[in-house]
Design an enzyme around this catalytic site. Structure first.
Site, PDB file in Angstrom:
ATOM      1  N   HIS A 169      20.147 -53.633  49.623  1.00 51.99           N
ATOM      2  CA  HIS A 169      19.623 -52.949  50.808  1.00 51.99           C
ATOM      3  C   HIS A 169      19.673 -53.864  52.028  1.00 51.99           C
ATOM      4  O   HIS A 169      20.159 -53.462  53.105  1.00 51.99           O
ATOM      5  CB  HIS A 169      18.187 -52.515  50.522  1.00 51.99           C
ATOM      6  N   GLU A 170      19.201 -55.088  51.883  1.00 52.02           N
ATOM      7  CA  GLU A 170      19.138 -55.988  53.039  1.00 52.02           C
ATOM      8  C   GLU A 170      20.520 -56.492  53.445  1.00 52.02           C
ATOM      9  O   GLU A 170      20.799 -56.647  54.652  1.00 52.02           O
ATOM     10  CB  GLU A 170      18.192 -57.159  52.748  1.00 52.02           C
ATOM     11  N   HIS A 202      22.172 -53.923  55.563  1.00 49.93           N
ATOM     12  CA  HIS A 202      21.685 -53.944  56.944  1.00 49.93           C
ATOM     13  C   HIS A 202      22.536 -54.870  57.817  1.00 49.93           C
ATOM     14  O   HIS A 202      22.834 -54.554  58.977  1.00 49.93           O
ATOM     15  CB  HIS A 202      20.240 -54.452  56.990  1.00 49.93           C
TER      16      HIS A 202
END
Length: 224
Positions: A178-179, A182
């Site tokens: 997820h990060e 980003h």
């Protein structure tokens, strides 16, 4: 459920090193915690600049410390620099929250010590995926089902510039993916089953089970 085709990264950021440095200094010097940038802001859709010394050591340490503060205050288990309006490939990860044993077992969720990652990249370890509801601090108020690789190998630099390689599994692997996404201009919604999209209130009232079977049946999203 198989992981969807990888979304395309965003275009490279147009921020100059000087503009990035100014943004970092603004965040560090602010008297209050900065707000988390929300979906619709262009910085979340840009491929962040790789870190290559744009900041001095004090600025880098100050940014990471501030990111950790914002993550804790949100609260969340990860935060990427673009979520503070800074298109730089830095993220912080930490999961020390207590969850009920059934959810922890179903999601392979174990505590994750604080980790700052710089210029991260991940590769799947095998093809197995896990599919659960997922949220984002930059998409406030909503959650959706996302299929993520069960295990990934992370390669990055540490806060002090050392190469770092580690394999993560379960919920920790989800946080890493997820990060890192980003930093490449991607949101979890790019990978989500959109028919599963729910407000946090509806999630808490209806779908906060360890798995997603009931939501799949009621909301009609795919079950392959």
């Amino acid at each position: 459920m198989t992981q969807q085709a990888r979304p395309q990264p965003g275009p490279p950021t147009d921020y100059s090193p000087a503009r990035i440095r100014d943004a970092v200094r603004s965040v560090i010097e602010a008297e209050t915690l900065p707000p988390i940038v929300q979906a619709g802001h262009p910085v979340l859709r840009q491929f962040a600049a790789p870190y290559d010394g744009q900041l001095n050591a004090a600025e880098l340490d100050g940014l990471i410390a501030r990111m950790r503060e914002v993550m804790h205050a949100a609260p969340g288990v990860g935060l990427a620099a673009p979520q503070l309006g800074i298109p730089l490939q830095i993220a912080v990860l930490e999961d020390q929250y207590e969850v009920d044993p059934a959810s922890a077992a179903a999601r392979s969720r174990e505590p994750l010590a604080f980790t700052a990652v710089i210029n991260p990249k991940y590769q799947p370890v095998g093809n197995d995926v896990d599919t659960f509801y997922e949220g984002c601090l930059s998409v406030g108020g909503y959650q959706a089902v996302v299929a993520r690789y069960r295990s990934v190998e992370l390669n990055c630099l540490t806060q002090d510039g050392r190469p770092f390689r580690e394999t993560y599994s379960g919920w920790q692997a989800r946080i890493v993916q997820h990060e890192t996404d980003h930093l490449h201009g991607m949101l979890y919604l790019d990978r989500a089953e959109i028919r599963s999209l729910t407000t946090n209130a509806e999630y808490a009232a209806r779908w906060a089970q360890p798995g997603i079977a009931e939501a799949q049946l009621a909301l009609g999203f795919r079950q392959d």
